[in-house]
Design an enzyme around this catalytic site. Structure first.
Site, short mmCIF file in Angstrom:
data_model
loop_
_atom_site.label_atom_id
_atom_site.label_comp_id
_atom_site.label_asym_id
_atom_site.label_seq_id
_atom_site.Cartn_x
_atom_site.Cartn_y
_atom_site.Cartn_z
N GLY A 61 -10.26 -0.96 -25.65
CA GLY A 61 -10.22 0.41 -25.10
C GLY A 61 -9.63 0.40 -23.70
O GLY A 61 -9.96 -0.47 -22.91
N ARG A 117 -6.51 -2.65 -30.66
CA ARG A 117 -7.46 -3.66 -31.14
C ARG A 117 -6.75 -4.29 -32.35
O ARG A 117 -6.59 -3.67 -33.37
CB ARG A 117 -8.78 -3.01 -31.53
CG ARG A 117 -9.47 -2.35 -30.32
CD ARG A 117 -10.85 -1.83 -30.65
NE ARG A 117 -11.53 -1.37 -29.44
CZ ARG A 117 -11.70 -0.09 -29.11
NH1 ARG A 117 -11.24 0.86 -29.88
NH2 ARG A 117 -12.32 0.24 -27.99
N ASP A 171 -15.13 -7.51 -23.92
CA ASP A 171 -15.66 -8.76 -24.49
C ASP A 171 -14.94 -9.18 -25.78
O ASP A 171 -14.72 -10.36 -26.02
CB ASP A 171 -17.17 -8.73 -24.66
CG ASP A 171 -17.64 -7.58 -25.53
OD1 ASP A 171 -16.82 -6.68 -25.82
OD2 ASP A 171 -18.81 -7.57 -25.94
N THR A 199 -12.98 -2.62 -18.74
CA THR A 199 -13.71 -1.79 -19.70
C THR A 199 -14.61 -0.83 -18.95
O THR A 199 -15.20 -1.19 -17.92
CB THR A 199 -14.57 -2.65 -20.66
OG1 THR A 199 -15.46 -1.77 -21.37
CG2 THR A 199 -15.41 -3.69 -19.96
N ASP A 227 -17.35 0.15 -20.06
CA ASP A 227 -18.73 -0.07 -20.51
C ASP A 227 -19.57 -0.96 -19.57
O ASP A 227 -20.78 -0.94 -19.64
CB ASP A 227 -18.76 -0.70 -21.91
CG ASP A 227 -18.03 0.15 -22.94
OD1 ASP A 227 -17.95 1.38 -22.72
OD2 ASP A 227 -17.55 -0.40 -23.95
N ASP A 237 -20.14 -4.01 -19.87
CA ASP A 237 -21.04 -4.81 -20.72
C ASP A 237 -20.66 -6.29 -20.70
O ASP A 237 -20.80 -6.99 -21.68
CB ASP A 237 -20.98 -4.28 -22.16
CG ASP A 237 -19.56 -4.21 -22.71
OD1 ASP A 237 -18.61 -4.41 -21.93
OD2 ASP A 237 -19.39 -3.94 -23.91
N ARG A 283 -20.59 2.10 -25.62
CA ARG A 283 -20.74 1.26 -26.82
C ARG A 283 -22.19 0.80 -26.95
O ARG A 283 -23.05 1.64 -27.05
CB ARG A 283 -19.78 0.07 -26.77
CG ARG A 283 -19.51 -0.53 -28.15
CD ARG A 283 -18.57 -1.70 -28.03
NE ARG A 283 -17.21 -1.29 -27.73
CZ ARG A 283 -16.35 -0.84 -28.65
NH1 ARG A 283 -16.70 -0.75 -29.89
NH2 ARG A 283 -15.14 -0.48 -28.32
#
Ligand code: F6P
Length: 326
Positions: A15, A76, A107, A130, A132, A134, A176
C-alpha cells in the site's frame, strides 16, 4: 568480502503511503551524490519481474517531495512469491548490472526482500513505508504521521456534527491488523473509546460507560475503532443499538483518504533520513538490513530478524485512554 555496489534500484511496494516520494527522492539524490547509477523499478516487485525499470536522474525526482502517492507506482506482486518469479526478477536486474536494492514498503514487502536476499547475491535494504506503523525496530514508519493527521482532521469535523445532533459516532480507521492509527488519532481527538485489535473489546463495559455518560447528559460520544478490531464499525453499531435502541448513532469509515495527501513535515524528514541512510548502508556494506529510526537515531537490524519482530502497544498509552475519556 562484500562486493562494491555501483548500480542501485529503488522500488515502492504494498500500500502506498505519504512520504514515499520524499524517500525515493532521497535515495536517488544520495545515490547520485555517491556516483552510483540509480534505477527506478516500477510497480513494486512487478517491475522487477516484468523488467519495467527506468534510469533515474536528479531531475526525475524534482518537485515530488510534497506529493502523496508514489511516482514509481506500487503493487502487491503475486509472482514474486514464487521461485520462478524471483528468478526472473534477478535475471532482469543482472542484465542491467543492478547490484543493490532499496525496498520501501511494509512487512509483506520485507518478507519478499528477505527471501530474495537469501536466494541471490543482490544486497537489499528495507525502509518502512506504511501508514499502519506495524513494523518493529522503528518508532515511526513513513506515512503514519500524515495518515494520523488526516484522521484527526476528519474526526474533529465529525465531532462538530456529533455535538450538534447529540449523536454517538463510531469512526473506523485503517491500520490492517494494527491499532496505531486508532490509538493515536483517538487520543488526539478525545475519543471516549478506542478499540484496537491488540486489546480484547469488552462490549459490556462500553455499554456501561455509554449508559453512565447518558445519565450525566454527556451526549457526544466518539468511538474510534481500528478496521482490524474484531467487530469493526458496522458490527459494533449493531451491538450497541441492540442494547441502547434510543441512542442515535452513525458510523463513518474513513477509508483510503488516510493513504493520500501531501506528507507532513515529519514524514518528509524521516523519509529523507531513511532514504539517505539506505544508500549509505549499501555503500558501507551494511547489507540485507532494515533501516528504521529508534529514539531519533538510525537503527539497523538484519532483514531476517526484522520480519520476525512484532510491535507492541504500550500499556501506558492504554491507561491514558481510560483516564482521559471520562
Ligand atoms: O497497509 C496499508 C493499508 O491501507 C491498510 O491500512 C489497509 O488495511 C490496506 O492497506 C488496504 O488495502 P487496499 O488499498 O488494497 O484496499
Amino acid at each position: 568480502m562484500k562486493k562494491e555496489v555501483t548500480k542501485i534500484g529503488v522500488l515502492t511496494s504494498g500500500g502506498d503511503s505519504p512520504g514515499m516520494n520524499a524517500c525515493i527522492r532521497a535515495v536517488v539524490r544520495s545515490g547520485l551524490y555517491y556516483n552510483l547509477e540509480v534505477y527506478g523499478i516500477m510497480r513494486g516487485y512487478s517491475g522487477m519481474v516484468e523488467n519495467d525499470i527506468i534510469k533515474m536522474e536528479s531531475r526525475s525526482v524534482a518537485n515530488i517531495i510534497q506529493r502523496g502517492g508514489t511516482i514509481l507506482k506500487t503493487s502487491r506482486c503475486k509472482e514474486f512469491y514464487t521461485p520462478e518469479g524471483r528468478q526472473q526478477a534477478y535475471n532482469n536486474l543482472k542484465k542491467l548490472g543492478i547490484n543493490g536494492l532499496v525496498i520501501i514498503g511494509g512487512d509483506g514487502s520485507f518478507r519478499g526482500a528477505q527471501i530474495f536476499s537469501n536466494e541471490f547475491d543482490i544486497p537489499c535494504i528495507g525502509l518502512p513505508g506504511t501508514i499502519d506503523k506495524d513494523i518493529a525496530g522503528t518508532d515511526f514508519t513513513i506515512g503514519f504521521d500524515t495518515a494520523v493527521n488526516t484522521a484527526v482532521e476528519a474526526i474533529d469535523k465529525i465531532r462538530d456534527t456529533a455535538d450538534a445532533h447529540d449523536r454517538l459516532f463510531i469512526i473506523e480507521v485503517m491500520g490492517r491488523d494494527a491499532g496505531y492509527i486508532a490509538l493515536h488519532s483517538g487520543i488526539a481527538t478525545g475519543a471516549e473509546n478506542i478499540l484496537i485489535p491488540e486489546k480484547k473489546t469488552d462490549i459490556d463495559s462500553i455499554i456501561k460507560s455509554l449508559q453512565e455518560k447518558e445519565k450525566r447528559q454527556k451526549l457526544v460520544n466518539l468511538i474510534v475503532v481500528a478496521e482490524g478490531e474484531k467487530f469493526g464499525g458496522v458490527e459494533l453499531e449493531k451491538m450497541i443499538k441492540e442494547r441502547m435502541p434510543l441512542l442515535e448513532t452513525r458510523v463513518c469509515i474513513l477509508g483510503h483518504i488516510q493513504r493520500g495527501g501531501s506528507p507532513t513535515c515529519f514524514d518528509r524528514l524521516i523519509a529523507s533520513r531513511m532514504g539517505y541512510s539506505a544508500v549509505e548502508s549499501l555503500i558501507e556494506g551494511r547489507h540485507n538490513i532494515f533501516v528504521g529510526i529508534l529514539n531519533n537515531k538510525m537503527h539497523y537490524i538484519p532483514l531476517d530478524e526484522a520480519v520476525k519482530k512484532k510491535q507492541h502497544i504500550s500499556e501506558e498509552w492504554l491507561k491514558i485512554v481510560k483516564i482521559l475519556a471520562t
